[in-house]
Design a protein around this motif. Structure first.
Motif, mmCIF file in Angstrom:
data_model
loop_
_atom_site.group_PDB
_atom_site.id
_atom_site.type_symbol
_atom_site.label_atom_id
_atom_site.label_comp_id
_atom_site.label_asym_id
_atom_site.label_seq_id
_atom_site.Cartn_x
_atom_site.Cartn_y
_atom_site.Cartn_z
ATOM 1 N N MET A 11 -8.535 11.020 6.226
ATOM 2 C CA MET A 11 -8.451 11.701 7.504
ATOM 3 C C MET A 11 -7.730 10.808 8.494
ATOM 4 O O MET A 11 -7.734 9.586 8.374
ATOM 5 C CB MET A 11 -9.860 12.026 8.036
ATOM 6 C CG MET A 11 -10.657 12.954 7.132
ATOM 7 S SD MET A 11 -12.395 13.037 7.591
ATOM 8 C CE MET A 11 -12.274 13.471 9.321
ATOM 9 N N PRO A 12 -7.079 11.388 9.536
ATOM 10 C CA PRO A 12 -6.418 10.569 10.540
ATOM 11 C C PRO A 12 -7.418 9.677 11.255
ATOM 12 O O PRO A 12 -8.530 10.086 11.574
ATOM 13 C CB PRO A 12 -5.800 11.608 11.496
ATOM 14 C CG PRO A 12 -5.752 12.873 10.722
ATOM 15 C CD PRO A 12 -6.900 12.827 9.766
ATOM 16 N N ILE A 91 -11.899 7.203 1.826
ATOM 17 C CA ILE A 91 -12.571 6.682 0.643
ATOM 18 C C ILE A 91 -11.682 6.879 -0.568
ATOM 19 O O ILE A 91 -10.839 7.770 -0.608
ATOM 20 C CB ILE A 91 -13.950 7.340 0.424
ATOM 21 C CG1 ILE A 91 -13.815 8.850 0.199
ATOM 22 C CG2 ILE A 91 -14.876 7.052 1.580
ATOM 23 C CD1 ILE A 91 -15.137 9.541 -0.073
ATOM 24 N N PHE A 92 -11.893 6.014 -1.553
ATOM 25 C CA PHE A 92 -11.040 6.024 -2.744
ATOM 26 C C PHE A 92 -11.892 5.702 -3.958
ATOM 27 O O PHE A 92 -12.717 4.779 -3.932
ATOM 28 C CB PHE A 92 -9.936 4.978 -2.603
ATOM 29 C CG PHE A 92 -9.121 4.759 -3.848
ATOM 30 C CD1 PHE A 92 -7.976 5.501 -4.083
ATOM 31 C CD2 PHE A 92 -9.498 3.820 -4.799
ATOM 32 C CE1 PHE A 92 -7.218 5.303 -5.236
ATOM 33 C CE2 PHE A 92 -8.756 3.619 -5.951
ATOM 34 C CZ PHE A 92 -7.612 4.364 -6.166
ATOM 35 N N LEU A 136 -9.698 2.117 7.779
ATOM 36 C CA LEU A 136 -8.256 2.174 7.937
ATOM 37 C C LEU A 136 -7.697 3.236 7.000
ATOM 38 O O LEU A 136 -8.263 3.492 5.937
ATOM 39 C CB LEU A 136 -7.617 0.819 7.618
ATOM 40 C CG LEU A 136 -8.081 -0.382 8.443
ATOM 41 C CD1 LEU A 136 -7.313 -1.628 8.026
ATOM 42 C CD2 LEU A 136 -7.930 -0.132 9.925
ATOM 43 N N PRO A 137 -6.560 3.842 7.349
ATOM 44 C CA PRO A 137 -5.973 4.834 6.449
ATOM 45 C C PRO A 137 -5.446 4.202 5.175
ATOM 46 O O PRO A 137 -4.923 3.082 5.190
ATOM 47 C CB PRO A 137 -4.844 5.456 7.282
ATOM 48 C CG PRO A 137 -4.663 4.592 8.459
ATOM 49 C CD PRO A 137 -5.844 3.718 8.619
ATOM 50 N N ILE A 138 -5.610 4.914 4.083
ATOM 51 C CA ILE A 138 -5.127 4.474 2.777
ATOM 52 C C ILE A 138 -3.742 5.065 2.539
ATOM 53 O O ILE A 138 -3.527 6.261 2.734
ATOM 54 C CB ILE A 138 -6.094 4.909 1.666
ATOM 55 C CG1 ILE A 138 -7.446 4.201 1.811
ATOM 56 C CG2 ILE A 138 -5.507 4.646 0.277
ATOM 57 C CD1 ILE A 138 -8.522 4.742 0.890
ATOM 58 N N ALA A 139 -2.808 4.206 2.123
ATOM 59 C CA ALA A 139 -1.461 4.676 1.771
ATOM 60 C C ALA A 139 -1.525 5.249 0.358
ATOM 61 O O ALA A 139 -1.197 4.576 -0.628
ATOM 62 C CB ALA A 139 -0.452 3.537 1.872
ATOM 63 N N PRO A 183 -3.204 -0.108 -0.964
ATOM 64 C CA PRO A 183 -2.747 -0.523 0.368
ATOM 65 C C PRO A 183 -3.452 0.289 1.462
ATOM 66 O O PRO A 183 -3.558 1.512 1.367
ATOM 67 C CB PRO A 183 -1.245 -0.214 0.355
ATOM 68 C CG PRO A 183 -0.930 0.290 -1.023
ATOM 69 C CD PRO A 183 -2.216 0.729 -1.636
ATOM 70 N N VAL A 184 -3.926 -0.420 2.474
ATOM 71 C CA VAL A 184 -4.413 0.228 3.696
ATOM 72 C C VAL A 184 -3.495 -0.191 4.834
ATOM 73 O O VAL A 184 -2.915 -1.280 4.821
ATOM 74 C CB VAL A 184 -5.875 -0.154 4.005
ATOM 75 C CG1 VAL A 184 -6.808 0.359 2.921
ATOM 76 C CG2 VAL A 184 -6.040 -1.662 4.177
ATOM 77 N N MET A 185 -3.340 0.688 5.811
ATOM 78 C CA MET A 185 -2.436 0.423 6.924
ATOM 79 C C MET A 185 -3.206 -0.230 8.065
ATOM 80 O O MET A 185 -4.133 0.353 8.625
ATOM 81 C CB MET A 185 -1.773 1.716 7.383
ATOM 82 C CG MET A 185 -0.932 2.390 6.305
ATOM 83 S SD MET A 185 0.300 1.270 5.544
ATOM 84 C CE MET A 185 1.322 0.902 6.984
#
Length: 346
Positions: A11-12, A91-92, A136-139, A183-185
């Motif tokens: 999510m953003p 989440i991943f 953080l957002p996940i790429a 990668p997280v941004m």
């Protein structure tokens, strides 16, 4: 080798810059004896172990948390339910190799289809796997999942000579659970999370198949950084995190491999310390304040097996090992939560 894995609940997030980042790993040992049972217990909402784990995460409040020893499923239902009331928009997860059938008699006991014959020990696929929680957002399109890499394809693989036949080696993977580059941004630039869980270096015979595999699972990251794999390590900042099941001074396993990783100039060892936790075991050489696992004495005793190792270009602000209160009647946790606070150098 699969590059992309399942990314859930992406999510953003807010755009405000975050200068200080807490990265953590915890071998939480939220595992059950069958598929779907952990999800059932999470949804019930009254399991004391699960609630204690969630409470501990809230107290330490890492921005990024790799959970190991967490039952995973193909659609991520268990992780999504666990994270429901926690502050992690991204989440991943992806079912790893534990419990994944091979059709081979890998422990050479004349019986097929046992937990010992899976890619790594497990009663079902994804038992005791890995899950990543992130603020953080996940790429997602840049995720690399190396979990299908064959053990024999690792350069200088320490295979037990004469133990596995050619048909075994055609299907036997290096990762007992998984190796991910996620990668997280972080403030507009990627931070690569090199995440893994290695097998225990015991429960085998003179061939030392588990000890050899355990060592190679950690050596994987040195080959990745060296550019010795088909996919070279990306440029930029990274953190190696997870459960290596390998102490540099004590316990079983090829400790020189852990020394090699910790002493690599591209990597920092923040040496997270606990204010309280396991006490020293007789005969152990390592500093007990650095131990992250509290096992039965005298063997193997307390060991340092969980790590958060940032790349040398990052600034380490603080670090620690957070243990669940030993007096808590809900405490069934044998590992402490290892955390490191990071900043990017100007």
């Amino acid at each position: 080798m699969r590059w992309l894995a399942l990314v859930l609940l992406l999510m953003p997030l807010g755009t405000a810059a975050q200068e200080r980042l807490r990265v953590a790993t915890w071998t939480v040992e939220l595992t059950r004896n069958g598929p779907g049972l952990l999800l059932r217990d999470i949804l019930k909402g009254d399991d004391p172990q699960i609630r204690a784990a969630q409470d501990h995460i809230r107290v330490v409040s890492p921005d990024i948390l790799l959970l190991t020893g967490f039952d995973t499923d193909f659609d991520g239902h268990g992780l999504r339910a666990f994270a429901q009331d926690l502050d992690y928009p991204a989440i991943f997860t992806h079912p790893g190799n534990s419990g994944r059938p091979t059709g081979r008699d890998l422990d050479k006991d004349g019986r097929f289809g046992e937990p010992e014959d899976a890619q790594s020990y497990g009663e079902f696929t994804g038992q005791g796997g890995m899950a990543l929680l992130s603020r953080l957002p996940i790429a997602a399109q840049e995720v690399r999942d190396f979990s299908e890499m064959l053990w024999r394809d690792l350069p200088e693989a320490a295979l037990p000579e004469g133990y596995f036949d050619d048909d075994d080696l055609e299907i036997l993977r290096l990762s007992s659970h998984a190796h991910w580059d996620v990668p997280v941004m972080w403030n507009g630039a990627p931070l690569h999370l090199f995440s893994y869980t290695a097998t225990s270096p015991v429960f085998d015979g003179e061939e030392d198949r588990n000890g050899r595999r355990n060592a190679d699972e950690t050596r994987f990251w040195l080959h990745y950084l060296d550019g010795g794999l088909p996919l070279s390590s990306p440029e930029g900042d990274f953190v190696i995190l997870g459960d290596s099941n390998l102490d540099p001074y004590d316990g079983d396993g090829r400790r020189e491999v852990m020394h090699a990783l910790l002493s690599d100039p591209r990597i920092q060892d923040p040496q997270p310390r606990a204010q309280r936790g396991p006490v020293a075991n007789p005969g152990h050489l390592g500093d007990p304040a650095l131990d992250t696992a509290d096992w039965d004495d005298p063997q193997p005793g307390n060991l340092r097996v969980d790590y958060v190792l940032p790349s040398s270009g990052l600034e380490v602000l603080d670090a620690g090992v957070a243990w669940v209160d030993a007096a808590n009647e809900k405490n069934t946790f044998r590992h402490g939560l290892v955390w490191v606070d990071l900043a990017r150098l100007p």
